[in-house]
Design a protein around this motif. Structure first.
Motif, PDB file in Angstrom:
ATOM      1  N   ASP A  21      -6.860  -1.855  -4.528  1.00  0.00           N
ATOM      2  CA  ASP A  21      -5.387  -2.001  -3.471  1.00  0.00           C
ATOM      3  C   ASP A  21      -6.293  -4.112  -2.829  1.00  0.00           C
ATOM      4  O   ASP A  21      -7.864  -3.276  -2.539  1.00  0.00           O
ATOM      5  CB  ASP A  21      -6.067  -1.264  -2.044  1.00  0.00           C
ATOM      6  N   GLU A  22      -5.304  -4.852  -2.544  1.00  0.00           N
ATOM      7  CA  GLU A  22      -6.115  -5.910  -2.480  1.00  0.00           C
ATOM      8  C   GLU A  22      -6.943  -6.437  -3.040  1.00  0.00           C
ATOM      9  O   GLU A  22      -8.300  -6.696  -2.730  1.00  0.00           O
ATOM     10  CB  GLU A  22      -6.600  -5.691  -0.819  1.00  0.00           C
TER      11      GLU A  22
ATOM     12  N   SER B 183       1.100  -1.063   0.142  1.00  0.00           N
ATOM     13  CA  SER B 183       0.007   0.090  -0.115  1.00  0.00           C
ATOM     14  C   SER B 183       1.318   1.360  -0.010  1.00  0.00           C
ATOM     15  O   SER B 183       0.637   2.362  -0.463  1.00  0.00           O
ATOM     16  CB  SER B 183      -0.667   0.315   1.166  1.00  0.00           C
TER      17      SER B 183
HETATM   18 MG   LIG Z   1      -2.219  -2.870   2.085  1.00  0.00          MG
END
Ligand SMILES: [Mg+2]
Ligand SMILES: Nc1ncnc2c1ncn2[C@@H]1O[C@H](COP(=O)(O)OP(=O)(O)OP(=O)(O)O)[C@@H](O)[C@H]1O
Length: 260
Positions: free
Chosen positions: A118-119, A31
């Protein structure tokens, strides 16, 4: 229009690129690196769209981006919507700018879009079958077709990378591929298809340390070690807000079909 960003001495170009895929276990620095790349692209005038169904750091950007509720997706169905809008943008860009052989979004001064995911594996795990199929379909369209006229740069971070999360034919289409820290062998072979694992440099399990491979590198398929910048002293939301508003009225070409 400047279209390159620097990552620890590696020059990454938005032009002619589909994006970056970042794989690594929790806490490896995915991240943070995604955030760094986002800031660099915002400095180039990029327009950000964010998918964060874990509602972690990126989710809060809805309060800082102009019209943020339309630009930050926090559920699989919102993700599917943003991807569909992006796919439409891409189609419109191709239809509007046909005719001049070999010209791309930079030649037409189109605003680059940066899609943050993200993810990814968490979003897929959460999605029902229909939504998952939709996400898969639009993401593939974007990855496969955005390079020339789409001007859409995807940054996709995922803890796990297995063939059922994102097929090898898709992962290998990312122009830049990054593995943070030590990767399990399945993630490694998906992140760096065709690379001989025995030749892979060993990366310590320190946040921010990783391996990078870019299609434009000249070394024959061997990922290179790098260290992601430490941006812990940067007040991310404020800077995102500033960069986003600075380019709200910009010098890019006006696009009547623009949805945001
Ligand atoms: Mg992360
Ligand atoms: N480049 C870096 N330099 C220094 N510290 C870093 C760097 N990257 C990450 N860290 C540290 O590691 C922590 C975890 O990083 P990050 O949240 O990016 O990991 P992640 O891979 O996204 O984890 P998760 O899978 O849990 O989301 C950060 O809060 C920070 O303290």
């Amino acid at each position: 229009m400047r279209t390159t960003i620097d990552l620890d001495g590696n020059v990454l170009s938005l032009r002619g690129s589909t994006g970056t895929i970042i794989v690594g276990k929790p806490g490896s620095g995915k991240s943070v690196l995604t955030t760094y790349l986002l800031l660099e692209i915002l400095k180039l005038g990029g327009f950000a769209l964010v998918c964060d169904t874990k509602r972690s750091d990126f989710y809060s950007l809805k309060d800082y981006l102009i019209n943020g509720n339309e630009r930050v997706a926090s559920s699989p169905s919102q993700v599917a919507k943003i991807l569909r809008q992006l796919s439409d943008l891409m189609t419109n860009r191709y239809e509007t700018h046909m005719g001049n052989w070999g010209m791309d979004w930079v030649d037409y001064n189109l605003r680059p879009v940066v899609l943050i995911f993200d993810e990814f594996s968490a979003t897929i795990a959460e999605a029902d079958k229909k939504t998952e199929a939709e996400i898969d379909k639009y993401l593939k369209q974007i990855i496969f077709k955005s390079r020339q006229m789409g001007g859409i740069y995807t940054i996709l971070a995922s803890q796990r990378l297995t063939a059922d999360v994102l097929g090898r034919n898709v992962t290998s289409e990312f122009s830049t591929r990054i593995g943070m820290n030590y990767l399990d062998s399945i993630s490694q072979s998906l992140a760096f298809p065709g690379c001989d694992t025995s030749e892979m440099p060993i990366i310590p399990n320190i946040p921010g340390y990783g391996l990078i491979y870019d299609d434009h590198f000249s070394n024959l398929g061997i990922p290179q070690p790098f260290i992601a910048p430490d941006i812990s002293q940067v007040t991310i939301p404020e800077i995102v807000k500033k960069l986003d508003s600075r380019y709200y009225v910009n010098n890019f070409a006006k696009e009547d079909y623009w949805q945001w």
